[in-house]
Design an enzyme around this catalytic site. Structure first.
Site, PDB file in Angstrom:
ATOM      1  N   ARG A  51       0.856  -1.185   0.000  1.00  0.00           N
ATOM      2  CA  ARG A  51       0.000   0.000   0.000  1.00  0.00           C
ATOM      3  C   ARG A  51       0.893   1.237   0.000  1.00  0.00           C
ATOM      4  NH1 ARG A  51      -3.411  -2.986  -1.312  1.00  0.00           N
ATOM      5  NH2 ARG A  51      -5.470  -3.367  -0.397  1.00  0.00           N
ATOM      6  N   GLU A  94      -3.974   7.242  -4.724  1.00  0.00           N
ATOM      7  CA  GLU A  94      -4.236   6.546  -5.989  1.00  0.00           C
ATOM      8  C   GLU A  94      -5.509   7.087  -6.613  1.00  0.00           C
ATOM      9  OE1 GLU A  94      -4.135   2.298  -5.468  1.00  0.00           O
ATOM     10  OE2 GLU A  94      -2.148   2.385  -4.592  1.00  0.00           O
ATOM     11  N   HIS A 121      -1.585  -0.241  -9.659  1.00  0.00           N
ATOM     12  CA  HIS A 121      -2.179  -1.177  -8.692  1.00  0.00           C
ATOM     13  C   HIS A 121      -2.763  -2.415  -9.404  1.00  0.00           C
ATOM     14  CE1 HIS A 121      -3.814  -1.259  -4.316  1.00  0.00           C
ATOM     15  NE2 HIS A 121      -3.546  -2.484  -4.754  1.00  0.00           N
TER      16      HIS A 121
HETATM   17  C1  DGY Z   1      -5.348  -6.456  -2.490  1.00  0.00           C
HETATM   18  O1  DGY Z   1      -5.986  -7.492  -2.721  1.00  0.00           O
HETATM   19  O2  DGY Z   1      -5.325  -5.933  -1.384  1.00  0.00           O
HETATM   20  C2  DGY Z   1      -4.564  -5.883  -3.621  1.00  0.00           C
HETATM   21  O3  DGY Z   1      -4.009  -4.672  -3.329  1.00  0.00           O
HETATM   22  C3  DGY Z   1      -5.392  -5.829  -4.887  1.00  0.00           C
HETATM   23  O4  DGY Z   1      -5.538  -7.117  -5.333  1.00  0.00           O
END
Ligand code: DGY
Length: 333
Positions: free
Chosen positions: A240, A269, A288
Site C-alpha cells: 500500500r 491513488e 495497482h
Molecule cells: C489487495 O488485494 O489488497 C490488492 O491490493 C489488490 O488485489
C-alpha cells in the site's frame, strides 16, 4: 421473505454476479470509476450486504447510516478502506480474498524488481525514441539480480512467495517483521530474520514491502529509512502506498540515495499526473495491478461472492477479517 438487498460497487466476473443475483436483489454500479461516496452511502443505507473494492471508502458516517448492513465483502486481501472497528462494533462481518492472489501478486512484485534493476522500461523508451545507435559499453547499466540480497519487509503469504522467487535467482533472503517465523520456513527459504528493520535496510540490495497498511505501518519507510539503504538499492512496493513517505522516496530517487524503485501502489491513488515521481526515469509505477490476471481476478470475485452470501445466511464468511463481529443473525436466504 423478501430477498436481501445487495449493492456491488463495480462490474466483477459474471460468474460471481450470477451467484449473487440468484439469491439476492442485486444492484451493480456500472461505471468504470467507483461510485461517488454519496451514492455509495445512499445505497448502503438500504442494503443488507455490500460487495466493495479497495477504492470504496467505508467509513464511520457511512456505517452510521446503514442500519441493515450485515456483511461487507471486499474484493481484495487488504481492507484498509474499511473502518473495521466500527463495523465490528455494529456486528457487520467483513470478508476479504486472501490466498488466491498470493502468487500473482508476487509475480508482479518480482517483475517490478527485475524491471527496475535492469531499467527495462527506460530501455524500451530509449529504443522507441530512436536513441539506439550502437552497442554501448556504458549504455543503460543496471544492477545484477542473481546473487544480490533480497530484504523482505513482512514475510506473510505474499512475502514468502517473493522470497521463493528470489531463491530461484540465487538471492540470499533477509526478512523483517513483528515475529520471527518457524525454523522450518526459514530453512525452506534460506531466510535470515533481522529483528531490527534498520539492519535489513542497510544490508539488502533489494527491499520489497509486503505488510498491510495499519496505524503501525503507516509511513514505515521514510527519510531516515531511505538514508539507511545502499546507494545501489532497489525498492519495491506492491502493498500500500501509505506505508511509504512518498516525498522521502522522491528525494532518495532524485538525489542518488537509492538506485531505483518499482511501485504498484502510491499515496494517493491514482497518482496525480503532475506528481514529481513521474518525472523520474529510475522509478516504474504500475496502476495497482499486482493481482490483475484473468484467472486470479475471477477467483477473487468468486471468493468475494461466497463471503457475501455466507454473511447473508448468518454464517461466518469463509474468509472473515473480524470474526468477533459474528453474532449469528437471523438467516435471510
Ligand atoms: C489487495 O488485494 O489488497 C490488492 O491490493 C489488490 O488485489
Amino acid at each position: 421473505m423478501p430477498k436481501p438487498k445487495i449493492y456491488v460497487t463495480r462490474k466483477i466476473a459474471q460468474e460471481a454476479l450470477d451467484l449473487i443475483s440468484e439469491k439476492t436483489e442485486m444492484e451493480v454500479w456500472g461505471g468504470e470509476l467507483p461510485p461517488p461516496y454519496e451514492t455509495l452511502r445512499e445505497k448502503a443505507g438500504t442494503a443488507d450486504g455490500l460487495l466493495t473494492l479497495l477504492t470504496d471508502r467505508i467509513d464511520i458516517p457511512l456505517l452510521e447510516t446503514a442500519p441493515r448492513l450485515k456483511v461487507i465483502s471486499n474484493l481484495a486481501v487488504g481492507y484498509d478502506n474499511i473502518e473495521v472497528t466500527e463495523a465490528t462494533r455494529r456486528g457487520i462481518v467483513i470478508g476479504n480474498t486472501p490466498g488466491v492472489l498470493t502468487e500473482t501478486t508476487a509475480d508482479l512484485a518480482f517483475a517490478l524488481l527485475m524491471a527496475a534493476a535492469r531499467r527495462i522500461v527506460e530501455a524500451d523508451n530509449y529504443t522507441r525514441q530512436g536513441r539506439w545507435r550502437t552497442w554501448g559499453p556504458q549504455t543503460l547499466l543496471g544492477q545484477d539480480i542473481h546473487g544480490a540480497s533480497l530484504g523482505i519487509i513482512g514475510l506473510g503469504r505474499i512475502g514468502v512467495e517473493m522470497a521463493r522467487r528470489g531463491r530461484g535467482f540465487g538471492m540470499p533472503i533477509l526478512y523483517y517483521g513483528p515475529h520471527r517465523k518457524s525454523e522450518a520456513l526459514e530453512k525452506d527459504l534460506g531466510a535470515e530474520y533481522l529483528a531490527d528493520l534498520k539492519d535489513l535496510l542497510s544490508a539488502s540490495d533489494f527491499i520489497s514491502v509486503h505488510v498491510p497498511l495499519t496505524p503501525s505501518t503507516e509511513k514505515l519507510i521514510g527519510r531516515a529509512e531511505f538514508q539507511l539503504m545502499k546507494k545501489t538499492a532497489v525498492f519495491i512496493n506492491t502493498a500500500r502506498g501509505g506505508i511509504v513517505d512518498q516525498e522521502a522516496l522522491y528525494e532518495a530517487l532524485s538525489s542518488g540515495g537509492i538506485f531505483a524503485a518499482g511501485l504498484d501502489v502510491t499515496d494517493v491513488e491514482p497518482i496525480p499526473p503532475d506528481d514529481p515521481l513521474l518525472r523520474l526515469s529510475n522509478v516504474i509505477i504500475t496502476p495497482h495491478i499486482a493481482s490483475a490476471s484473468f484467472r486470479t481476478r475471477k477467483k477473487m470475485a468468486l471468493m468475494a461472492a461466497e463471503n457475501l452470501l455466507a454473511g447473508l445466511r448468518g454464517e461466518l464468511p469463509p474468509n472473515c477479517v473480524n470474526p468477533e463481529a459474528f453474532k449469528n443473525p437471523t438467516k435471510d436466504i
